[in-house]
Each structure stands twice: as structure tokens, then as C-alpha cells.
Design a protein around this motif. Structure first.
Motif, PDB file in Angstrom:
ATOM      1  N   SER A  89       0.871  -1.181   0.000  1.00  0.00           N
ATOM      2  CA  SER A  89       0.000   0.000   0.000  1.00  0.00           C
ATOM      3  C   SER A  89       0.901   1.223   0.000  1.00  0.00           C
ATOM      4  O   SER A  89       2.061   1.149   0.389  1.00  0.00           O
ATOM      5  N   ASP A  90       0.359   2.360  -0.462  1.00  0.00           N
ATOM      6  CA  ASP A  90       1.231   3.536  -0.562  1.00  0.00           C
ATOM      7  C   ASP A  90       1.446   4.222   0.784  1.00  0.00           C
ATOM      8  O   ASP A  90       2.395   4.987   0.971  1.00  0.00           O
ATOM      9  N   CYS A  93      -2.381   7.630   0.992  1.00  0.00           N
ATOM     10  CA  CYS A  93      -3.713   8.025   0.512  1.00  0.00           C
ATOM     11  C   CYS A  93      -4.682   8.119   1.690  1.00  0.00           C
ATOM     12  O   CYS A  93      -4.383   7.691   2.807  1.00  0.00           O
ATOM     13  N   CYS A 104      -6.441   0.968  -0.297  1.00  0.00           N
ATOM     14  CA  CYS A 104      -5.518   1.956  -0.866  1.00  0.00           C
ATOM     15  C   CYS A 104      -5.898   2.280  -2.312  1.00  0.00           C
ATOM     16  O   CYS A 104      -6.216   1.380  -3.099  1.00  0.00           O
ATOM     17  N   ASN A 106      -4.127   3.010  -4.662  1.00  0.00           N
ATOM     18  CA  ASN A 106      -3.159   2.420  -5.589  1.00  0.00           C
ATOM     19  C   ASN A 106      -3.005   0.918  -5.390  1.00  0.00           C
ATOM     20  O   ASN A 106      -2.004   0.330  -5.817  1.00  0.00           O
ATOM     21  N   LEU A 110      -0.161  -1.546  -7.221  1.00  0.00           N
ATOM     22  CA  LEU A 110       0.929  -2.041  -6.392  1.00  0.00           C
ATOM     23  C   LEU A 110       0.906  -3.554  -6.206  1.00  0.00           C
ATOM     24  O   LEU A 110       1.941  -4.161  -5.946  1.00  0.00           O
ATOM     25  N   GLY A 118       6.618  -0.162  -6.738  1.00  0.00           N
ATOM     26  CA  GLY A 118       5.922   1.113  -6.658  1.00  0.00           C
ATOM     27  C   GLY A 118       6.668   2.281  -7.260  1.00  0.00           C
ATOM     28  O   GLY A 118       6.052   3.262  -7.689  1.00  0.00           O
TER      29      GLY A 118
END
Length: 373
Positions: A89-90, A93, A104, A106, A110, A118
């Protein structure tokens, strides 16, 4: 460095054990010697072309192992740490910051795109330089893993690492859906559709929640017997009995409050929704591509004020939830060792077949044959 890994070179083919190249970890990444990796239904779906995927790809996303090297910006882990490796996960966010990293924005990029890490670069390569896509930011079907520090959860040194990997996906998904998302009240009634490893984790969690009726539904009688051992109060073989009729007989006028689907099968999902009482909640966690066309928004949902929701990775924060699952395991309430079968890397395709046939509930590939729990 050179590693041995089970690579998917084309969809709908067996995985092939190859010697490939793994780059050094970058500043925010960690190099891990893989002890073991669980095989999850998602790995099998992507292998068999259930979702569009780039190849070559190194699958595997239930890894566990021992840290060998950390990047310059890594402060939470050190060489020698025992870790479970979860999804990517980033971390920045709005959903990640709200404690929902499985949502997430993204997540797909990802975890399931089969592309680079990433930062847009690859860590895995063929001997000829061809890039190999990463899966869930880890690709654990190899004897070493490079993953971002956000993927990692430190686990106790005395925990059997061969059991730890599935805590980062399958078990977290099943148990988290019950404990974090549905949150059933004491004496409420819950059905779990499908009794693979995710379903059994949901059943164990429902038992921990003190549900009155925990109903297991499956077409495999042996798995239903296992479900009774792990907390199911009642079982239904959906090839022999009508799901809705049998659920109504079991729960009576109290009604069915909650349902968790781990099958992705339209007929089973339809029955589970139809069995819910007023204000009942239905959680979809299965990764599948079959469409459900017979749901009526008014009759099936609105008329009974029902809720249908998707739950990714059990709505869990792995760094918080995995330690809780370990505590349940040690207390005898989450006996994951009893549904696990170990395989050697060269047996990985057989392990996948055994999972599909139902012979094995949770296959785990052991990459480090010198490891002792």
C-alpha cells in the motif's frame, strides 16, 4: 544476487523453477530470506488467467522469512528479524491514513498489475535481462524477497515461520472480515460460504466472537467435517441441501444476521443473500470473475434493508491485526497449524492441484529446508 524461484512464464501454464536475478533492496526496502510461502487462491486465479496479467511474473504473496539486509531509510527492521510479508500500500492516501490500507487507491497498481515495484522499476529479472513482474509487492515464490518496509510485520522469533505467511493475506482476510468489518454481536447468526483456508479463518473468528450459530456451507463433506472442528456449529452441503431452507431451519425466527462469501459462485452468493434477515450484512471476499445477474436491488437488498459490501484484506492494518491473530493461535483459538500441509519448491504445481481439488486446505511451500521452528 541469484535466487531460485517458481516463475509463471505464460498464463494457464505450470510454474517453472528457474534461477533468476534479484536486485539489491533500495533505501526503503528489505531483503528477506524466504522460509516459506503460502499458496492463496488469488495466486491460482492469476496463474490460470482469471485476470489479465503480464508475464513473466513471479507469484506468491504469503511470504515469511528472516531479514538479511535493510535499506538506508529502514529503521523498524534489522538483520535477523523474523517477518511476515503482507500486501503493498502507498501509506499516504486517505484510506491508508484512515486505517484501511487494503482499500488503498493504488492497491491494484501495487499488488495485481504484474508490473514493476511502486517506484516504477523492477527487482526481478531473467538471466537474459528480461524483467519479471512483481506480485503484491513481494513475489514470495522464491527463496529470497525484496519488499518495501510497509509490507512487513515483525513476528516473534519463537513462532513457526512456516505458518506465518498466510497471516498476511488468507487468514487475515477471513478473520478480519468477521472481526473488523462485520463485527457480529454475541449470539448473532453467521454463515460462511466456502470452507477453504479463508472460510475456516472466518469460522474461527466467528467462534471467537461468540456467535450463536456459525454455519459452514461447502460441497466437500471432508471440509465440512473440518469446519465443525474449528468452530462451525452447523454445516450444509449445498449439493445435497437447499441453502436457504436449511439456514432458516437452523436459525429459526432469529434470522441470519451475517454472511461471508469465499466462493465467488453466483448461485451460492444468491442463496446467501436471500437467507439474510432484515438489516443483514453480506461480505464478499472471494477473488473470482463469474458475474451475478439475478440480484434484484429492490427485492434482494432494499426490501430487507440488507447491505452487500466488498472487504479487501479483512479491513485490517496488518501491523496491528497479525499480532492479534498470533495471540489467538497461541491461545488455541486459531489452530492454523491443523489445516496446513508443507511442500518442497519442486512440488509447487502439485500443491496447487491439491488446493484446487480440496485435498489440502492450506498448502505452504518451504523454501528453507534448514529452518527449524
Amino acid at each position: 544476487m541469484k535466487i531460485k524461484a517458481a516463475v509463471l512464464n505464460k498464463p494457464n501454464q505450470d510454474l517453472e523453477l528457474e534461477n533468476i536475478v534479484l536486485d539489491e533492496p533500495k533505501s526503503n526496502e528489505v531483503l528477506i530470506k524466504t522460509v516459506a510461502s503460502g499458496i492463496c487462491h488469488s495466486d491460482i486465479e492469476f496463474q490460470h488467467g482469471g485476470f489479465p496479467v503480464k508475464t513473466p511474473l513471479l507469484l506468491g504473496h504469503e511470504g515469511a522469512g528472516i531479514v538479511e539486509k535493510v535499506g538506508s531509510n529502514v529503521t523498524a527492521f534489522k538483520k535477523g528479524d523474523h517477518v511476515a510479508v503482507g500486501f503493498a500500500s502507498d501509506g499516504t492516501c486517505k484510506f491508508c491514513r484512515a486505517g484501511l490500507p487494503g482499500s488503498c487507491v493504488n492497491f491494484n497498481q501495487l499488488n495485481t498489475s504484474g508490473g514493476p515495484m511502486g517506484d516504477g522499476t523492477y527487482r526481478l529479472h531473467k538471466a537474459d535481462g528480461t524483467n519479471i513482474g512483481v506480485f503484491f509487492g513481494q513475489s514470495s515464490f522464491g527463496d529470497h524477497i525484496v519488499a518495501d518496509q510497509n509490507n512487513l510485520v515483525k513476528v516473534p522469533d519463537d513462532l513457526d515461520l512456516r505458518l506465518a505467511g498466510p497471516l498476511g493475506c488468507g487468514y487475515m482476510t477471513g478473520a478480519g472480515t468477521v472481526l473488523n468489518s462485520l463485527k457480529p454481536e454475541i449470539n448473532s447468526n453467521l454463515v460462511v460460504l466456502g470452507t477453504g483456508s479463508v472460510g475456516l479463518a472466518a469460522i474461527m473468528a466467528a467462534a471467537v466472537s461468540n456467535c450463536k450459530h456459525v454455519i459452514a456451507v461447502d460441497k466437500n463433506d471432508e471440509r465440512l467435517k473440518a469446519a465443525k472442528l474449528f468452530g462451525a456449529t452447523d454445516t450444509i452441503n449445498n449439493t445435497k441441501e437447499d441453502i436457504v431452507k436449511k439456514i432458516n431451519e437452523i436459525v429459526g425466527s432469529a434470522g441470519l444476521n451475517y454472511a461471508v462469501d469465499t466462493t465467488g459462485e453466483p448461485d451460492v452468493i444468491k442463496a446467501g443473500i436471500s437467507a439474510l434477515t432484515i438489516k443483514g450484512q453480506f461480505a464478499v471476499v472471494a477473488m473470482g470473475t463469474k458475474s451475478l445477474k439475478e440480484i434484484s436491488p429492490m427485492i434482494d437488498i432494499l426490501t430487507f434493508s440488507r447491505t452487500i459490501k466488498g472487504v479487501i484484506e479483512g479491513d485490517a492494518v496488518p501491523q496491528q491485526f497479525i499480532p492479534e491473530l498470533i495471540d489467538f493461535y497461541r491461545a488455541g483459538k486459531f489452530p492454523i497449524d491443523k489445516i496446513t500441509k508443507f511442500y518442497k519448491p519442486e512440488q509447487i504445481n502439485q500443491a496447487i492441484e491439491d488446493s484446487l481439488s480440496g485435498t489440502t486446505i492450506k498448502p505452504v511451500i518451504v523454501f528453507d529446508d534448514q529452518y527449524q521452528a
